[in-house]
Write an enzyme that holds these catalytic residues in place. Structure first.
Site, PDB file in Angstrom:
ATOM      1  N   SER A 120       0.811  -1.212   0.000  1.00 18.18           N
ATOM      2  CA  SER A 120       0.000   0.000   0.000  1.00 18.18           C
ATOM      3  C   SER A 120       0.843   1.260   0.000  1.00 18.18           C
ATOM      4  CB  SER A 120      -0.924   0.003   1.224  1.00 18.18           C
ATOM      5  OG  SER A 120      -0.175  -0.137   2.412  1.00 18.18           O
ATOM      6  N   HIS A 141      -2.685  -3.013  -5.786  1.00 19.90           N
ATOM      7  CA  HIS A 141      -3.084  -2.609  -4.438  1.00 19.90           C
ATOM      8  C   HIS A 141      -4.600  -2.707  -4.291  1.00 19.90           C
ATOM      9  CE1 HIS A 141      -3.585   0.740  -1.237  1.00 19.90           C
ATOM     10  NE2 HIS A 141      -3.579  -0.461  -0.677  1.00 19.90           N
ATOM     11  N   GLU A 153      -5.626  -0.237  -7.215  1.00 18.90           N
ATOM     12  CA  GLU A 153      -4.611   0.650  -7.780  1.00 18.90           C
ATOM     13  C   GLU A 153      -3.598  -0.197  -8.552  1.00 18.90           C
ATOM     14  OE1 GLU A 153      -3.868   4.580  -5.164  1.00 18.90           O
ATOM     15  OE2 GLU A 153      -3.284   2.739  -4.161  1.00 18.90           O
ATOM     16  N   ASN A 191      -3.551   6.055  -0.278  1.00 20.95           N
ATOM     17  CA  ASN A 191      -2.922   6.239   1.033  1.00 20.95           C
ATOM     18  C   ASN A 191      -2.119   7.527   1.129  1.00 20.95           C
ATOM     19  OD1 ASN A 191      -3.968   4.028   2.396  1.00 20.95           O
ATOM     20  ND2 ASN A 191      -2.452   2.649   1.531  1.00 20.95           N
TER      21      ASN A 191
END
Length: 292
Positions: A120, A141, A153, A191
């Site tokens: 992540s 991800h 992702e 993130n």
């Protein structure tokens, strides 16, 4: 493009079991590996329970659940994963741990096996450098919880080949996911935005601006967030939040990414959130209770 028929998942925790879950429902044969048989068993039990909830809600039928569970096999040895068409690493968010997994796996890979990391926050380029095939390495991800969250992702390292990218996108979409391309910068997109917000909420608590309950209520009702940031931090795992903040702080050299000292203290205390029974909330009773 490479045809993906089988998927090996390394790590049977919350993320790994979730990835195995959606891959099996997507029709792929799945091998699930972890460092101990007990963790694999726990992961399989978690998948079974999660699919049972989907059946009870009418999202899948019992036959689909039974067929999907039959597609998932435990892999006691890491080398067994090497025969899969796609191997996805979903271990703890620690660069050296992830690299050691890929180094150990590399001698056992088939010539056409693709490698992916569910990291992540960590550089895909650096992780790929620990393998013998950086051109066949990519970041996938998945979001937590994997069966419920629609986004994946897609992160290309500097050496990731075009065929690897196209195969990865088609694979994610075959699972019913929507993909978003992210450049190989620390923490990518989700993130990069989300975890500093959680860290700022912890600073807000640390500085006495509001209590745990007040901060979470304010963001749920004032910003229409489904979960408050402190509740979300507990759900993600405060050790993971700290790891991502450290990646951002080290990778971007900007003081705005400095982890809050209170976050560090909670992790040092082992108060990691839901998985530990205690974080910004205490989960050991019938209902969560704020710890500050």
């Amino acid at each position: 493009m490479v045809e993906i028929r089988s998927v090996g998942v390394i790590g049977a925790g919350q993320m790994g079991s979730g990835i195995a879950h959606v891959c099996a429902l997507g029709g792929y044969d799945v091998l699930l590996h972890d460092v101990s048989p007990e963790r694999i068993d726990a992961g399989l039990a978690h998948i079974d329970q999660a699919m049972a909830r989907q059946v009870s809600r009418g999202l899948i039928d019992a036959a689909a659940k039974d067929a999907a569970m039959a597609r998932i096999k435990p892999a006691a040895e890491l080398q067994a994963v090497g025969g899969s068409d796609l191997a996805i690493e979903a271990a703890t968010e620690n660069e050296e741990v992830k690299k050691s997994i890929f180094r150990a796996l590399s001698p056992h890979l088939g010539p056409d096996t693709l490698l992916a990391s569910n990291t992540s926050s960590i550089s895909i380029t650096r992780l790929a450098s620990a393998t013998d095939r950086p051109e066949r390495f990519i970041g996938l991800h998945f979001m937590n919880p994997v069966p419920r969250m629609n986004l994946v992702e897609i992160i290309r390292g500097i050496a990731t080949g075009a065929e690897t990218y196209e195969t990865a996108v088609n694979f994610a979409r075959s699972l019913g996911k929507t993909t978003a391309n992210a450049e190989d910068f620390p923490a990518f997109i989700v993130n990069r935005v989300l975890v500093p917000m959680i860290n700022e909420a912890i600073y807000t608590l640390y500085e006495g601006v509001g209590t745990v309950e007040a901060i979470d209520t304010a963001m749920k009702l004032g910003a229409n967030h489904p979960m408050g940031p402190l509740e979300l931090g507990d759900f993600i795992g405060l050790d993971t939040v700290l790891s991502i903040m450290n990646v951002l702080y080290d990778g971007l050299a900007d003081s705005k990414y400095r982890p809050c000292p209170l976050l560090v203290k909670y992790v040092e205390a082992g108060w990691l959130g839901r998985k530990a029974g205690r974080g910004f909330y205490d989960y050991r009773g019938e209902n969560p209770v704020p710890t500050r």
